[in-house]
Design a protein around this motif. Structure first.
Motif: not given
Length: 407
Positions: A37-43, A57-71, A171-174
């Motif tokens: 699976p491919i995890v794509i995070i865009t803050t 490190d703190d606090p959490k910040i907002p972002a969008s995330m997609k997980i590409i996964f062929h079932p 695998e992760v892309i930020i």
């Protein structure tokens, strides 16, 4: 047996290290697809600079995330991120750095929570087939060139019949930057599909209501949470205990005194070598969980066991239970801060991270040692989780799964 397994991991670690050095020759990874699976995070953009925010490190910040996964198990492609049929998740999160010593590394670890589009309401979701929840971790496999120590030990623990965080390689892309191979995994928290305890009533002050549920850990205090109490150890310095549930800023004096008293009772009964079902340590702890906890940590020669990243939990009306297990990146002959992961040394008596006295006292009790020996012999039989052939096959299957991404 533990002498043989590190040799296999050393071979895979060497291969991974060689591939890593080769990879340094490339200024940028041209990442297009993966068998994982491919995890794509865009803050979100910083309002001052207009650039994507750095993850703190703190606090959490907002972002969008997609997980590409062929079932169906076929390859996943970056071009799939616009195809809803191949998006296991497509929504909002809040994210922060996590870890202690791992934060010195370039490859960071992350904790994150899934949210509704309003960025206010937490959203329970099932990711990559794992039970629905909202708190998750991206484990960067710090210090571990084999890229599998955590993954191996969590899976073996679940095969033994105890809960351990569920895991899925990805695998992760930020912010457009390829970050490499990670394990997407569950965060330890109370939930029927995680640590199955009933959350304690915040007003509980006496009777049955006061008896649970609790999650407590022996750990370092680098996360900022205060030490709840300390317990003596045989190596000369104390073990620090920290509240995980209720949180340190929510726990009441009555609740603190109750759960602390359970650990004091464990210390006194084991110190007195009291194995009475009615008045000894069997009346305080769930013995099978303590036995399995010690077996997986001794099997792996886990450097941090007992003193650091050591969790306990207790349900309402129940006994104190060891676990869930956590943090095996320094194990199976790997110790980047010394040479403490040895197959012929008990980790609870290694003159370093020995933890509270009750671990050694438990093992030295003949009745407990009988339970321990019987369980070890059971788990190492053919077809059982800790039989050499079973572990070797699991390692080989994992190597095949991650070889492509390990570069």
């Amino acid at each position: 047996m533990t002498q043989l397994l590190p040799n296999a991991l050393r071979r895979y670690s060497l291969l991974a290290a060689i591939l890593f050095i080769q990879a340094l020759a490339y200024a940028q990874v041209n990442f297009t697809d993966s068998n994982l699976p491919i995890v794509i995070i865009t803050t979100d953009n910083d309002p001052n600079t207009g650039e994507p925010m750095e993850i703190p490190d703190d606090p959490k910040i907002p972002a969008s995330m997609k997980i590409i996964f062929h079932p169906d198990g076929t390859r996943n492609y970056m071009t799939d991120q616009s195809n809803a049929a191949f998006l296991n998740y497509n929504g909002r999160i809040k994210i922060e750095l996590r870890g202690s010593s791992s934060q010195m590394l370039e490859k960071k670890q992350y904790g994150w929570t899934t949210y509704e589009n309003n960025d206010t309401t937490k959203k329970n979701v099932s990711l990559l087939g794992m039970p629905s929840e909202n708190d998750w971790i991206l484990n960067g496999l710090a210090f571990d060139a084999s890229l599998m120590r955590d993954y191996l030990c969590y899976n073996l623990t679940r095969q033994m019949g105890q809960y351990a965080t569920r895991t899925h390689y990805c695998e992760v892309i930020i912010n457009g930057d390829y970050r490499g191979l990670y394990v997407l995994q569950e965060k330890i928290k109370d939930d029927t599909k995680r640590v199955n305890i009933e959350e304690i009533d915040e007003e509980a002050s006496s009777g049955m209501a006061l008896t649970g549920g609790y999650i407590t850990k022996a750990d370092k205090t680098t996360g900022g949470d205060p030490i709840a109490w300390q317990m003596d150890s045989y190596q000369g310095w104390p073990s620090d205990f920290i509240h995980e549930l209720p949180k340190p800023n929510n726990i009441t004096p009555a609740q603190n005194d109750y759960i602390h008293g359970q650990f004091q009772l464990l210390e006194s009964t084991t110190g007195a070598n009291n194995a009475s079902v009615a008045t000894g340590y069997p009346s305080v702890i769930d013995i099978p969980t303590f036995v399995d906890f010690m077996i997986i940590n001794e099997f792996s020669s886990n450097v941090d066991a007992y003193q650091i990243s050591t969790f306990f939990h207790k349900d309402k009306g129940g006994k104190l239970r060891a676990g869930p297990v956590w943090d095996f990146n320094l194990s199976l002959a790997l110790d980047v801060f010394g040479d403490r992961s040895q197959p012929d040394v008990w980790q609870f008596s290694n003159e370093d991270n020995e933890g509270a006295k009750f671990w050694t006292d438990l093992f030295n009790n003949p009745t407990y040692k009988c339970y321990f020996s019987r369980r070890w012999n059971q788990l190492t039989q053919p077809g059982q989780p800790l039989h050499f052939a079973s572990v070797e096959a699991f390692i080989d299957d994992t190597v095949e799964l991650i070889t492509e991404a390990s570069v």
